[in-house]
Write an enzyme that holds these catalytic residues in place. Structure first.
Site, PDB file in Angstrom:
ATOM      1  N   ASP A   1       0.633  -1.164  -0.070  1.00  0.00           N
ATOM      2  CA  ASP A   1      -0.016   0.032   0.004  1.00  0.00           C
ATOM      3  C   ASP A   1       0.851   1.036  -0.039  1.00  0.00           C
ATOM      4  O   ASP A   1       1.734   1.627   0.821  1.00  0.00           O
ATOM      5  CB  ASP A   1      -0.879   0.044   1.361  1.00  0.00           C
TER       6      ASP A   1
ATOM      7  N   GLU B   1      12.874 -14.795   0.520  1.00  0.00           N
ATOM      8  CA  GLU B   1      13.270 -16.200   1.361  1.00  0.00           C
ATOM      9  C   GLU B   1      12.120 -17.055   1.010  1.00  0.00           C
ATOM     10  O   GLU B   1      12.319 -18.295   1.405  1.00  0.00           O
ATOM     11  CB  GLU B   1      13.231 -15.577   2.910  1.00  0.00           C
TER      12      GLU B   1
END
Length: 529
Positions: free
Chosen positions: A205, A261
């Site tokens: 956002d 990751e």
């Protein structure tokens, strides 16, 4: 498309959870309601066939900005359900081959978040520097002239500690200080929490406000508007020092490293920026940033051939060669395109969105042509102070008085379920929802349409947009008449005929000659050459 980059050519579906489906009759949409309606999205012959859902915020919130003011980054608001409900939804989506994206709100919290409560408790608080605090200027005024995006000064006075804090949006949404490594670490831990639960990525956002000038310099006066209306934010000033600072890219790279990751996860940036500035948000091959970033120039365009063509060409010319555009034509912050462009253009608009290169993002309800609520039927005072309630009314599932959304009283009024609803349109092969299904299926079934390169063709006919999508020798010609008159097309150098892939007119089938091809008003047609 590989599983590692599943989003290439994908169709995403934005769900505003309060307005999608209410399973418990309290008038507010919830996670159980979404779970109960997954057949609409994917998994059956009657499904839209979308590839992923994006959930607008489901976090606990005092609702000053309806979930974008967060009090707990690791929780689910009680009105939506529980973490167990979310886990069940993610599992059910994955069983259908449907990915799940959540909103990540990294630039501000609620004023009631424990981090901010502690930060404002004292100037000596260990979390004081987690937010942006500053002394007043010599005359007692705010430290800079920066404007909030929702209006007024971006600085709010805290009488208890006699300093101002910064808020780029509402005063109830204090900005986090991304120059503090502890903030970066805390947001990284939030991301890992959700990624470990199986979330497939984030829509990030309002990322341009993540970093501000560390010297708090005043913004200069408003600049001239850019080539597409609606892309200049800042009121009477140009937000040069308070938005889109170069250091924003350090923040995005940090988010990307965390996402990396977890293989196969996507980061989608929200930035109301011209494409030439948005292009920098993808980073480089050696130092990547966002996988996708919304190109809002098409959404903000008028329904005029010149403006639509310019938005498409700017996207193609200015995106980095390795980056895919991400287009939406409606969302929870903007009036629905059926209202902006006209209900009579919803078929053409669907065709436009789903035949362009890149990633298409649908906003729940656009597949049945939902329009904004008239202000006269909305609550007074409004739920949303920025005036966005009209685009957030409940999805209309059937023609019953509550539209099949709830058995109770809906939090916002249901607008016109007898005129527009999923059940009636699902049974009609000529309906708008059936067109969306055919368009999405074509994107999946025809590699050139889903993943091919884009080359625009000009001069085919007045008010006709035209382009070729091509991949590994397969070519698809796309024609769209955006005008209200029939148009005879002149297509040169592309052969004599083509096979219909998909069109707005369901009666168009088989092979069609290219010479003298005539398009009806607002008709779109895609032909395999």
């Amino acid at each position: 498309m590989t599983d590692e980059r599943w989003w290439e050519g994908a169709v995403l579906y934005q769900i505003y959870p309060r307005s999608f489906a209410d399973a418990n009759g309290d008038g507010i949409g919830d996670l159980a309601g979404i779970l109960a309606h997954l057949d609409h999205l994917r998994g059956t012959d009657a499904s839209l066939g979308v590839d992923a859902i994006w959930l607008s915020p489901i976090y606990p919130s005092p609702l000053a900005d309806f979930g974008y003011d967060i009090t707990d980054y690791r929780g689910v608001a009680p009105e939506f359900g529980t973490l167990d409900d979310l886990d069940a939804l993610i599992g059910a989506c994955h069983d259908r081959g449907l990915r799940v994206l959540m909103d990540l709100v990294p630039c501000h919290t609620s004023i009631e978040h424990p981090w901010f409560v502690e930060s404002r408790s004292s100037r000596a608080s260990p979390k004081r520097d987690w937010y942006l605090w500053a002394d007043p200027g010599p005359d007692g005024r705010p430290p800079s002239n920066w404007n909030a995006i929702f209006g007024g000064s971006a600085w709010a006075w805290d009488a208890a500690t006699e300093q101002f804090y910064l808020h780029s949006f509402y005063p109830e949404q204090p900005d986090l200080n991304w120059r503090n490594a502890a903030v970066a670490d805390a947001i990284a831990d939030v991301m890992r929490f959700w990624l470990a639960r199986g979330v497939d990525g984030f829509r990030v956002d309002a990322i341009p406000v993540a970093i501000k000038d560390d010297r708090l310099r005043d913004n200069p006066p408003f600049r001239r508007p850019g080539p597409i209306p609606g892309l200049t934010i800042g009121g009477a000033q140009d937000p040069l020092w308070s938005m889109n600072r170069p250091e924003v890219h350090d923040v995005i790279r940090h988010l990307r490293r965390v996402t990396a990751e977890f293989p196969g996860r996507v980061l989608v940036g929200e930035a109301y920026l011209p494409v030439e500035e948005l292009a920098t948000y993808f980073g480089s091959g050696t130092d990547p940033e966002f996988d996708l970033a919304f190109d809002f120039e098409l959404l903000l365009s008028t329904w005029e051939h010149r403006d639509l063509a310019l938005a498409i060409e700017r996207s193609e010319a200015l995106h980095p060669s390795a980056a895919l555009p991400a287009f939406a034509i409606s969302n929870h912050d903007q009036p629905r395109h059926a209202t902006r462009w006209g209900a009579e253009r919803t078929r053409a608009a669907a065709f436009l969105l789903l035949t362009l290169r890149g990633v298409a993002v649908l906003y729940a309800g656009e597949e049945i042509g939902m329009v904004d609520a008239d202000p006269s039927v909305l609550p007074d005072p409004p739920f949303d102070r920025a005036g966005r309630d009209g685009a957030r009314t409940p999805l209309q599932w059937d023609r019953s008085p509550m539209g099949g959304f709830t058995t109770g009283r809906p939090w916002l009024p249901v607008i016109d379920p007898q005129a527009r609803n999923v059940a009636d349109q699902s049974a009609d092969p000529g309906s708008l929802v059936s067109l969306y299904r055919r368009l999405i299926a074509a994107r999946h079934d025809v590699p050139a349409l889903g993943l091919g390169a884009h080359r625009s063709i000009f001069g085919v006919a007045p008010e006709v947009l035209a382009w070729v999508r091509e991949l590994e020798g397969e070519r698809v010609l796309v024609l769209l008449n955006v005008g209200d008159e029939q148009r005879r097309c002149e297509v040169v150098g592309l052969g004599t005929d083509g096979e219909v892939v998909v069109g707005t007119d369901v009666s168009r089938t088989g092979r069609i000659g290219l010479q003298g091809l005539t398009l009806g008003p607002q008709e779109g047609l895609a032909l395999r050459l």
